[in-house]
Scaffold this motif. Sequence first.
Motif, mmCIF file in Angstrom:
data_model
loop_
_atom_site.group_PDB
_atom_site.id
_atom_site.type_symbol
_atom_site.label_atom_id
_atom_site.label_comp_id
_atom_site.label_asym_id
_atom_site.label_seq_id
_atom_site.Cartn_x
_atom_site.Cartn_y
_atom_site.Cartn_z
ATOM 1 N N GLU A 1 14.157 -0.416 -58.337
ATOM 2 C CA GLU A 1 13.209 -1.169 -57.360
ATOM 3 C C GLU A 1 13.678 -2.460 -56.641
ATOM 4 O O GLU A 1 13.425 -2.569 -55.418
ATOM 5 N N ASN B 1 17.004 -2.331 -55.675
ATOM 6 C CA ASN B 1 17.556 -1.773 -54.488
ATOM 7 C C ASN B 1 16.725 -1.358 -53.447
ATOM 8 O O ASN B 1 17.162 -1.461 -52.463
ATOM 9 N N ALA B 2 15.457 -0.756 -53.883
ATOM 10 C CA ALA B 2 14.723 -0.523 -52.890
ATOM 11 C C ALA B 2 14.193 -1.931 -51.997
ATOM 12 O O ALA B 2 14.156 -1.745 -50.656
ATOM 13 N N ASP C 1 17.262 -2.736 -49.895
ATOM 14 C CA ASP C 1 17.353 -2.062 -48.369
ATOM 15 C C ASP C 1 16.283 -2.412 -47.642
ATOM 16 O O ASP C 1 16.558 -2.370 -46.312
ATOM 17 N N GLY C 2 14.962 -2.455 -48.044
ATOM 18 C CA GLY C 2 13.836 -3.260 -47.043
ATOM 19 C C GLY C 2 14.305 -4.196 -46.585
ATOM 20 O O GLY C 2 14.139 -4.443 -45.109
ATOM 21 N N ARG D 1 17.097 -3.496 -43.733
ATOM 22 C CA ARG D 1 16.512 -2.831 -42.696
ATOM 23 C C ARG D 1 15.688 -3.724 -41.820
ATOM 24 O O ARG D 1 15.478 -3.468 -40.573
ATOM 25 N N ASP E 1 22.845 -2.569 -55.465
ATOM 26 C CA ASP E 1 23.338 -2.107 -54.282
ATOM 27 C C ASP E 1 24.317 -3.357 -53.803
ATOM 28 O O ASP E 1 24.164 -4.684 -53.753
ATOM 29 N N GLN F 1 9.192 3.101 -55.366
ATOM 30 C CA GLN F 1 10.331 2.646 -54.757
ATOM 31 C C GLN F 1 10.148 2.704 -53.233
ATOM 32 O O GLN F 1 10.856 1.889 -52.456
ATOM 33 N N GLU F 2 9.796 3.708 -52.496
ATOM 34 C CA GLU F 2 9.617 4.031 -51.217
ATOM 35 C C GLU F 2 8.617 3.109 -50.600
ATOM 36 O O GLU F 2 8.778 2.418 -49.751
ATOM 37 N N ARG G 1 10.332 -0.154 -50.453
ATOM 38 C CA ARG G 1 11.232 -0.414 -49.480
ATOM 39 C C ARG G 1 10.455 -0.668 -48.150
ATOM 40 O O ARG G 1 10.791 -1.590 -47.530
ATOM 41 N N LYS G 2 9.448 0.050 -47.818
ATOM 42 C CA LYS G 2 8.644 -0.094 -46.706
ATOM 43 C C LYS G 2 7.983 -1.366 -46.454
ATOM 44 O O LYS G 2 7.850 -1.886 -45.468
ATOM 45 N N GLU H 1 10.144 -4.094 -45.999
ATOM 46 C CA GLU H 1 10.905 -4.215 -44.660
ATOM 47 C C GLU H 1 9.737 -4.921 -43.657
ATOM 48 O O GLU H 1 10.160 -5.795 -42.888
#
Length: 289
Positions: free
Chosen positions: A67, A69-70, A73-74, A77, A101, A221-222, A225-226, A229
Amino acid sequence: MKSRFGLMLLGVVGYAGVLTAQAKPLAPRLKVFISIDMEGLAGVVTNADVSSNGQDYGHFRAIMAAEANAAIDGAFRAGATEVLVRDSHGSKENMLPNDVDPRARLLRGLSIGPKNMMEGIDSTYSAVVFVGYHAKAGTPDAILEHTSTGNVVDFSVNGISLPEGGYNSIVAGMYGVPVVFVAGDRAVVDQIRGMVGPIEGVAVKEEIGDASNGLSPKSAQEAIRKGVEAAVRNRAKYKPYKMAGPYTMVLKVKTERPLYPGAVRVAAGEVTFSSPDFFAILSAFNAMK
Ligand SMILES: [Zn+2]
């Protein structure tokens, strides 16, 4: 003519050099601070899940890193140039460094001082993200609700009852940094939005009769991430959460601790403490919670 042309060239090169020199300080710098707890992670439902001696702790610490790392990453991005993740649960040694990450820095271990779950925050950050958060003590329909320790019945400052995400939002606000995202159970997402405003949020689970009805960790997690972001991209929409001083706290506990210097016992299990400095309030809270 030749020498004049040479001078012109020198001039052009010199001008370009100035442009380059000027562009550097203008390069966008976007620092994102992530505070990640465990009780609000996907699937977590009992204290054993988040305790180092629990049989599934290894499983949930991997979910914690995923979570984080998600969220990292967000943030990247959305244009982040630096991300700091603060391990914010218990001993703060839950995420294994190699699982995080490598673009992010990890702030790991207990720290001295009042910032605690917000250790590392300062005014160079542009956005704060909460992941794995949980609702305050006494919240109905919440999973593993508590405020810092199991001993706290309620922690209020200037009449406002604060969850961990509440006082952590005030700390961020002291540095002018808005909280832009929260993930955890439905109850904490509603609670933090009720305090700081309609920020991005992901409810990874909902309480149903003390049980957890939740997303699969991968789906959570997806969504994180969204959500992160979008939140970091839209950070200008969100205001830092500010509470004006001076401050008076009221702390209600199950078991009384020794009185912090300057604190007053007003009833059984109830103390007050006042200061113009919010960090002094947190120090008193941490000593008596
Ligand atoms: Zn925790």
